[in-house]
Every structure is written in structure tokens, then in C-alpha cells.
Design an enzyme around this catalytic site. Structure first.
Site, PDB file in Angstrom:
ATOM      1  CG  ASP A 175     -23.696  97.357  52.742  1.00  0.00           C
ATOM      2  OD1 ASP A 175     -23.942  96.223  52.283  1.00  0.00           O
ATOM      3  OD2 ASP A 175     -23.158  98.245  52.051  1.00  0.00           O
TER       4      ASP A 175
HETATM    5  C1  BGC Z   1     -22.738  96.423  49.227  1.00  0.00           C
HETATM    6  C2  BGC Z   1     -24.219  96.671  49.080  1.00  0.00           C
HETATM    7  C3  BGC Z   1     -24.910  95.405  48.635  1.00  0.00           C
HETATM    8  C4  BGC Z   1     -24.601  94.301  49.622  1.00  0.00           C
HETATM    9  C5  BGC Z   1     -25.290  92.997  49.321  1.00  0.00           C
HETATM   10  C6  BGC Z   1     -22.448  95.190  50.048  1.00  0.00           C
HETATM   11  O1  BGC Z   1     -21.094  94.867  50.038  1.00  0.00           O
HETATM   12  O2  BGC Z   1     -22.138  97.555  49.808  1.00  0.00           O
HETATM   13  O3  BGC Z   1     -24.446  97.723  48.177  1.00  0.00           O
HETATM   14  O4  BGC Z   1     -26.282  95.635  48.517  1.00  0.00           O
HETATM   15  O5  BGC Z   1     -23.209  94.088  49.641  1.00  0.00           O
HETATM   16  O6  BGC Z   1     -24.755  92.370  48.234  1.00  0.00           O
END
Ligand code: BGC
Length: 721
Positions: free
Chosen positions: A267
Site C-alpha cells: 500500500d
Molecule cells: C489506500 C489504498 C489505495 C492507495 C493508492 C492508499 O492510501 O490505502 O487503498 O489503493 O492509497 O491510492
């Protein structure tokens, strides 16, 4: 390209090129991006060089056919081996045509609508150049304080698994290589992100492995069975180790046991976050732990970039780990057809044609109709066209109904509730006033609302949370409606007129001061682009509500977590021999939620009769047939969702008081009745024992059948083995 050709491509790559293939950067870093330049300062600060960008493997959050084509074109000119970029973005509940939030779709219990909405999201996004969507999010949720419950389909492992499959099917279709209207799915957040302590985002998760396997893993497993090409790590710890550096979780469980061979992405920033978590002293150690755990792509931080080479040179990390990761990424690029056509679905004309098309809007309307839950109705709904309506509240004329994770959607394109109602019955029937803002109210606003309401036959209140109050980093400790909105209700109540409240929000709320004041309550969630039109259809009975809660509404935040599939305890409330005091209960509130899982009303009523079992014993060879007669006892046609639950009365470990096993949707005319039949087989009674073995126990069970998890008919049977 064959695997061999891909391997030979990898052999031509320098170690720097390989490591950069594992990096994902946001759009503005790339030449051709329209916001390039703005990030030059941050680029330097992050230590991102021109050369690094040239070798980077994937792009985060850049969409739009024109821009994607420009960036890919510029990249291919500069990338030595001509390896195309992968474009990934969060297309969570729609690209430009925004559908209801996933929790709302969860309440539809309708896999067809889930699949259709994600297929449309994929088609729009693919035409805009996206290759991978960071969806579905399949985290099981029990705590409405957590803002990200809006991204989940709810609290039940079986229902979540069905939705996980439907979303993956919708995104990916059956042939990603050929079908350019689809995008690869990335199931997230592995694992158990939904169990953040106290509902505070990014917080610690700690649970037994049995609990994780029983409740949290099934939906990820379902998404993988359905072929999700990617997995994203979770921010949280799992058994004390952040998921992104958790070798047991990623290598032993995800890769070896669940057989996942696709791309695992961290993530956002999660590799580097091992430092504040406290399991890495510095970025070098964070990089080491992530690559050892099997993370292929590092999103938005540069630990791999700056440190993997040194780890390889000092012999602590085997280069084969990097090669494996690169191979997985290149295989995905190949599967998406990028080596043949690096622009894939990106198509300026098609993008223009698809986005917010009439057909897409129609499905958005349908999805919103199917996912709004009628929680209360004391003979007010549906509204009559000749009634004079006062539509009051901060959501009466407000486009903030798309919800979090609709970053490409435009609030200006959203059908507001007022216009949806006016489209149906004309403006002469509807007066409107804001009454208050979401969190503030002036005397003038209140006075206007009271004046408008004075002349109405029915007051319709449009209330809720603004979209920043849920979603990522949108946790709340107090989950009531903002106080001014409750004050507005109290003030209008003094007029003594029928009141309907429509709620726009991203989580189950504590509805004190709302449900007890109004005559009807419709939970619209964030219904998306066609929200106002869909809610108007429901309010005026052009359509009947069919949705059922997939997450319990607590009686109070003090009960949280409160969910239907809980254990009984040794001192349950209400047992025949229960004492008055020494039972598991609160002294100041009920144990039960206000509105339970599976609950939702329709504009008609249903009666359940003649529930029978084909036999009181089940064997491994002989499943049971469970029948019930359902009758429409009201005077409108209606749809009922018949639900089957079970309880294992004496397991090897404690089993939940109810577990959803099946559901069936039926449509009945007034007075009509239908026999609904379920088959229940031994394998549906299996669960993880204390040694993690997955099997059933012989012994007594209840089967429950009914229209929600609370109001059921109970039948007893015995499993003999
Ligand atoms: C979130 C994810 C997301 C990623 C990319 C993160 O902060 O937890 O769910 O896919 O950002 O935008």
C-alpha cells in the site's frame, strides 16, 4: 511472449533497471503528464532522478486517454528495453459514472449489479488508459467508527466472498488479453485491515489466526479464486508484524498456501512505514523485510530503489528474489497485451463516448435504487404526487453524494435530490430549504426551514455526513449525525407533520435523535451520480426498496463492535435460567443493534409460514432441504430477500449464534405466496477447528429462516457422521 522470452528480457536488464521495475510513482513524475513540473521540488527531495523515472515500472493515479498515451509514448522512447509502463488507479465504485459506495452495493445483496457496475467502471477506466484498478477492497468490517467501512461490503464472510467474486469478474471479465474493456483487479488490503483497533485508521490489528481464517480470509480467497491478478498489502500489523514485511503472511499464507502467483504491491508508503511501526531501523531494513516477505512493487517510497542493490551486493538478498518479482510484473504487462499495444484500451473518442453515457447512468440509477435501505416506515412512504413536500436539509441540493473514492467523479454531474424529485412531480409540489449546513446552522437557516415546512403535507429531510467524514483517514469516535442536524429535526418536529429522513453517509450511524423522531427513514448511503433520481423513484414509489443491511446499525457507539455473527457467551442474556445481573449485558442499553444485519423494509409486508426440514438428520451424503412459504401480505407488489442461517450448538470451538448460509430473492404480487427451497449440505457446516483443520462436527444445529438475521423461524437438526 512466453515465460522464456520474458526471462530472457530480464537477463538483458541491469540490476538498476530491474529494481526500478519494482517501483510505482505517481503520474506527475512522468514526462507527458499534464501536471509534470509541479512535482520537481518533491522529486528532488525524494531522490527521484530522471534516470529512475525512465526505468520505473508502473504509474499510480494517472488517467485520461490523452495523457496516458503521451506518458507511455515518452516513456517508450526513453526506456532502453522498451518496457511499457503499467497504469494503476483506484477505480473503486466507478470512474466518471459513480455508482453507490461498496457498502451500499453490499446492501443490494445483488451480485449481478455488483458485476455490472464494476464492468462499467472498468470499461470507462480502460478507455481512459487504466490497466489495473486497486479494487475490490474486501476487508470484513465490524466497526462503523472506521471510515473505510464505506469501501467494504460488510460484516459477513459469505456475503463478502460472493461480492469479492462479482467485483473481480466485473473488472477482469474472462479474457484480459483480448477484452480491452476490462482491467486487472487488485484485491486489498491483505490482510485483516478491517479490524483496526478502536476503528482508528491504520491502527493495530491483532487477532487469532483462527479468527482471521474464519472471518477475514474468505473474501480474499474468493477474489483469488476468481483470478484477481494483484494483491495489495495492508497498512496494519498482523500478529505483531506489519503486513508489508510479514513473511509468514505473504510467503507462507498468500503465496504458498493460497497459491497466489500474481503481483503483490505494497500500500502507499507501507514499506517505509515499517520504520514508525517499529520493525525496521531504517529504509534499508524496511526494503530487506519487504522483499523477503515477497512484496513485488513498492508504492511511492524508495526503499527498494535506494537499498536493494546493496543488499544483493552484500549477499544478504538473493538476486533471484528481484528476478521473480520482475517476472511477475512483466507477466502481468504481457497478459494485458502491453508488449503488443502499450496503449491498450486508451482511446480518446471511446473515452468521451463511454463516460457518463445514458446507459451507464441508467445502471447507476438502478444500482442506487437497489442499495438504499428502508429502515423505518410508519405509513408515510411512498409519497403521493399530490402531496405538498418540504424538502429540507444540507443534502436537499447538494452534489456531495458520490462518496469517498470517487476522485474522478464530478459533483456537478450528480443528480441532487431536489432535482430528482422535481423531475418526477414538478417544482410546484416541492419547496426546499437548506435548514443547516452539515455541521453548522444559523438562525436564518432554521427560520427559513420552519417557514417552508409550515405549508407542507410531509417534510422530507435530507441529512448526512459530508464525504470527508468517512473513507480513508475518516474515522470518527462519535458516529451520530452532527448535532445541528439533530437540532433541525427537533425544531421541525414541533410542527407535528409527517417526517421522512433520507440519509447520505458512509457508515452505519448511531441514529438516536433521528430514528426516534421521524416517521420514515431511508438510508441512501452515498448513492452516486444518479443518486437524486434513484431516491426520488423510491420516495414516490416508482420503485420499491429491496436492499437489506450488510452491516449492523448499532444502538449506540458504546456497543461497537456489534455484529450479528457473534458468540453466545457462558452467560447470555435472555436464557431461561439467566440471573438478573450476572449476565453478559450493558446496564444502560440493549445488547442488540438498532437495525440488524439482513434488515430492511419494503413497501409491502411478508409473512413466513410452514417452515420445514426434509429430515431432522443430515449426513455427509444426504443434504437437507429446507422449505418455507412466503406470502405477500400487503397491497403492493414487492421483493423479499429470504435468508438462511445456521448455528452449530456444540462445536469443538464456539460457533456464532447465526451464520448466513444462503439467500434467495423472490418477487410476489399482493396476496401471492411462494414456497422457497434451500439445500443445506455438510460442507456448509465446516469451520476452522482449534488446530485450524477445516471440517464439520456431528451434533445438533439450528437452521433459521427469515427476512433478516433477527426475525427468524428456528428448526433443529442433527448432523451424523
Ligand atoms: C489506500 C489504498 C489505495 C492507495 C493508492 C492508499 O492510501 O490505502 O487503498 O489503493 O492509497 O491510492
Amino acid at each position: 511472449m512466453t515465460d522464456q522470452q520474458l526471462s530472457s528480457l530480464i537477463r538483458q536488464m541491469t540490476i538498476e533497471e530491474k529494481i526500478s521495475q519494482l517501483l510505482q510513482l505517481a503520474g506527475p513524475f512522468f514526462e507527458g503528464s499534464e501536471s509534470q513540473g509541479e512535482i520537481t521540488g518533491p522529486m528532488e527531495a525524494m531522490g527521484v532522478s530522471e534516470e529512475l523515472v525512465r526505468n520505473t515500472g508502473s504509474v499510480l493515479g494517472l488517467t485520461g486517454a490523452k495523457e496516458v498515451i503521451q506518458v507511455q509514448e515518452a516513456h517508450l522512447k526513453k526506456n532502453r528495453l522498451g518496457i511499457p509502463l503499467l497504469f494503476m488507479a483506484d477505480i473503486v465504485h466507478g470512474y466518471k459514472t459513480i455508482f453507490p459506495i461498496p457498502l451500499a452495493i453490499g446492501c443490494s445483496w445483488d451480485m449481478d449489479i455488483a458485476e455490472r457496475t464494476s464492468a462499467i467502471a472498468a470499461a470507462e477506466a480502460s478507455a481512459a488508459g487504466v490497466h489495473v484498478t486497486f479494487a475490490p477492497m474486501v476487508d470484513l468490517v465490524r466497526d462503523p467508527r472506521w471510515g473505510r467501512v464505506m469501501e467494504s461490503t460488510g460484516e459477513d464472510p459469505f456475503l463478502n466472498s460472493e461480492f469479492a467474486r462479482a467485483f473481480v469478474r466485473g473488472s477482469q471479465g474472462t479474457n484480459l488479453t483480448q477484452d480491452r474493456s476490462r482491467v486487472a483487479a487488485c484485491v486489498k488490503h491483505f490482510a485483516a485491515y478491517g479490524a483496526a483497533e478502536g476503528g482508528r485508521d491504520y491502527n493495530t490489528v491483532d487477532m487469532s489466526e483462527r479468527q482471521m481464517r474464519e472471518y477475514y480470509l474468505p473474501a480474499y480467497r474468493a477474489a483469488l479464486d476468481e483470478g484477481s491478478e494483484m494483491v495489495m498489502t495492508a497498512f496494519n500489523t498482523v500478529d505483531g508484524i506489519p503486513a508489508t514485511g510479514n513473511r509468514r503472511l505473504m510467503r507462507d499464507l498468500l503465496r504458498d498456501e493460497l497459491g497466489f502467483d500474481g503481483v503483490l504491491i505494497s500500500d502507499w508508503g507501507a514499506v517505509k512505514e515499517m520504520i514508525p511501526h517499529g520493525i525496521a531501523a531504517n529504509e534499508a531494513e524496511a526494503a530487506y523485510k519487504a522483499i523477503e516477505a515477497g512484496v513485488d512493487i513498492e508504492m511511492m517510497t524508495l526503499c527498494y530503489e535506494h537499498h536493494l542493490k546493496a543488499w544483493i551486493e552484500n549477499g544478504k538478498v538473493n538476486e533471484s528474489l528481484i528476478d521473480e518479482a520482475v517476472l511477475r510484473i512483466l507477466k502481468l504487462k504481457h497478459k494485458l497485451g502491453l508488449f503488443d499495444n502499450p496503449y491498450r484500451g486508451a482511446n480518446i473518442e471511446l473515452e468521451e463516448k463511454l463516460i457518463l453515457s445514458e446507459a451507464h447512468r441508467q445502471i447507476a440509477r438502478d444500482a442506487a435504487i437497489k442499495s438504499s435501505v428502508l429502515l423505518k416506515n410508519d405509513n408515510v412512504l411512498p409519497l403521493q404526487e399530490e402531496q405538498k413536500i418540504a424538502l429540507i436539509g444540507p443534502f436537499a441540493q447538494n452534489g456531495d453524494i458520490l462518496g469517498p473514492w470517487s476522485w474522478m467523479g464530478s459533483k456537478d454531474e450528480a443528480v441532487q435530490l431536489y432535482s430528482g424529485m422535481v423531475d418526477l412531480v414538478g417544482s410546484a409540489q416541492i419547496d426546499t430549504a437548506q435548514g443547516c449546513d452539515i455541521e453548522t446552522m444559523t438562525e436564518a437557516q432554521l427560520a427559513e426551514a420552519l417557514a417552508v415546512a409550515e405549508h407542507a403535507d410531509v417534510i422530507v429531510l435530507a441529512l448526512g455526513e459530508h464525504s470527508e467524514m468517512s473513507g480513508e483517514a475518516g474515522s470518527r469516535g462519535d458516529i451520530t449525525l452532527p448535532q445541528v442536524q439533530r437540532e433541525l429535526i427537533t425544531a421541525l418536529k414541533s410542527l407535528n407533520k409527517p417526517m421522512v429522513a433520507v440519509l447520505f453517509n458512509g457508515r452505519p450511524l448511531d441514529l438516536h435523535g433521528v430514528y426516534d423522531q421521524v416517521d420514515a427513514l431511508l438510508e441512501a448511503w452515498y448513492p452516486g451520480t444518479e443518486g437524486g433520481a434513484a431516491i426520488a423513484d423510491l420516495l414516490y414509489g416508482k420503485q420499491s426498496p429491496t436492499a437489506r443491511l450488510s452491516m449492523s446499525f448499532p444502538y449506540s457507539v458504546g456497543q461497537v463492535p456489534v455484529y450479528y455473527n457473534h458468540f453466545n457467551t457462558g452467560r447470555p442474556q435472555g436464557a431461561p435460567d439467566a440471573q438478573v445481573r450476572y449476565v453478559s449485558q450493558y446496564l444502560d442499553m440493549p445488547n442488540e443493534p438498532l437495525y440488524p444485519f439482513g434488515y430492511g423494509l419494503s413497501y409491502t409486508t411478508f409473512e413466513y409460514n410452514e417452515a420445514t426440514l426434509s429430515s431432522t438428520t443430515m449426513t455427509e451424503e444426504q443434504p437437507l432441504t429446507i422449505k418455507v412459504r412466503v406470502t405477500n401480505t400487503g397491497n403492493r407488489k414487492g421483493e423479499e430477500l429470504v435468508q438462511l442461517y445456521v448455528r452449530d450448538l456444540s462445536g469443538e470451538v464456539v460457533r456464532p449464534v447465526k451464520e448466513l448460509k444462503a439467500f434467495r430473492r423472490i418477487i410476489l404480487e399482493p396476496g401471492e405466496s411462494q414456497e422457497v427451497t434451500f439445500t443445506l449440505a455438510e460442507e456448509q457446516l465446516r469451520y476452522h477447528h482449534s488446530n485450524l483443520e477445516f471440517k464439520s462436527d456431528s451434533g445438533d444445529f439450528f437452521a433459521f429462516i427469515g427476512g433478516n438475521s433477527r426475525d427468524v423461524t428456528e428448526l433443529k437438526f442433527t448432523l451424523t457422521k
